[in-house]
Design a protein around this motif. Sequence first.
Motif, PDB file in Angstrom:
ATOM      1  N   MET A  76      39.630  30.288   7.853  1.00 19.87           N
ATOM      2  CA  MET A  76      38.858  29.041   7.826  1.00 19.87           C
ATOM      3  C   MET A  76      39.548  27.958   7.010  1.00 19.87           C
ATOM      4  N   HIS A  77      39.499  26.740   7.547  1.00 18.66           N
ATOM      5  CA  HIS A  77      39.903  25.532   6.828  1.00 18.66           C
ATOM      6  C   HIS A  77      38.632  24.739   6.558  1.00 18.66           C
ATOM      7  N   PHE A  78      38.638  23.924   5.486  1.00 18.00           N
ATOM      8  CA  PHE A  78      37.445  23.138   5.188  1.00 18.00           C
ATOM      9  C   PHE A  78      37.829  21.767   4.660  1.00 18.00           C
ATOM     10  N   ARG A  79      36.850  20.860   4.676  1.00 11.89           N
ATOM     11  CA  ARG A  79      36.987  19.570   4.003  1.00 11.89           C
ATOM     12  C   ARG A  79      35.657  19.212   3.369  1.00 11.89           C
ATOM     13  N   THR A  80      35.760  18.489   2.241  1.00 10.40           N
ATOM     14  CA  THR A  80      34.575  18.052   1.528  1.00 10.40           C
ATOM     15  C   THR A  80      34.914  16.794   0.753  1.00 10.40           C
ATOM     16  N   LYS A  81      33.917  15.989   0.490  1.00 12.48           N
ATOM     17  CA  LYS A  81      34.102  14.799  -0.344  1.00 12.48           C
ATOM     18  C   LYS A  81      33.958  15.218  -1.805  1.00 12.48           C
ATOM     19  N   VAL A  82      34.949  14.889  -2.620  1.00 16.06           N
ATOM     20  CA  VAL A  82      34.846  15.158  -4.049  1.00 16.06           C
ATOM     21  C   VAL A  82      34.523  13.885  -4.829  1.00 16.06           C
ATOM     22  N   SER A  83      34.619  12.751  -4.140  1.00 12.11           N
ATOM     23  CA  SER A  83      34.173  11.468  -4.682  1.00 12.11           C
ATOM     24  C   SER A  83      34.002  10.526  -3.498  1.00 12.11           C
ATOM     25  N   ASP A  84      33.543   9.314  -3.729  1.00  9.61           N
ATOM     26  CA  ASP A  84      33.382   8.359  -2.631  1.00  9.61           C
ATOM     27  C   ASP A  84      34.707   8.042  -1.949  1.00  9.61           C
ATOM     28  N   GLU A  85      35.810   8.119  -2.693  1.00 10.13           N
ATOM     29  CA  GLU A  85      37.118   7.767  -2.159  1.00 10.13           C
ATOM     30  C   GLU A  85      37.991   8.955  -1.780  1.00 10.13           C
TER      31      GLU A  85
END
Length: 103
Positions: A76-85
């Motif tokens: 599995m690969h993932f992505r997430t926001k760690v800040s607004d930018e």
Amino acid sequence: AGFDSSGPCAFQLKTKADALNWFVVNGMGNGIPEQPASFFRQRFLGGLDDVELEAFGIFSTKHHGIATNKTSNVHMHFRTKVSDETTFVGHLDDNISLQAGTG
């Protein structure tokens, strides 16, 4: 109806996780992609708590070392926001704790 596990299956997951472990591989290590020691020397490890994430994965019981690692049925690969930018991407490691009712 049901899940046919005789071949590889791609899936997408949008959920919230209480905790997850991740890793990122830095290139091809020492240039020999088949060498496990090369992979382990050139990876970065970390963890995240209480995050929303999107993940893309492959499930297969017959493609160890091809679509998944040699000891797992899932990659599995993932992505997430760690800040607004900032969006963070990586591989999901074996340990992930999903929040109830979100997967």
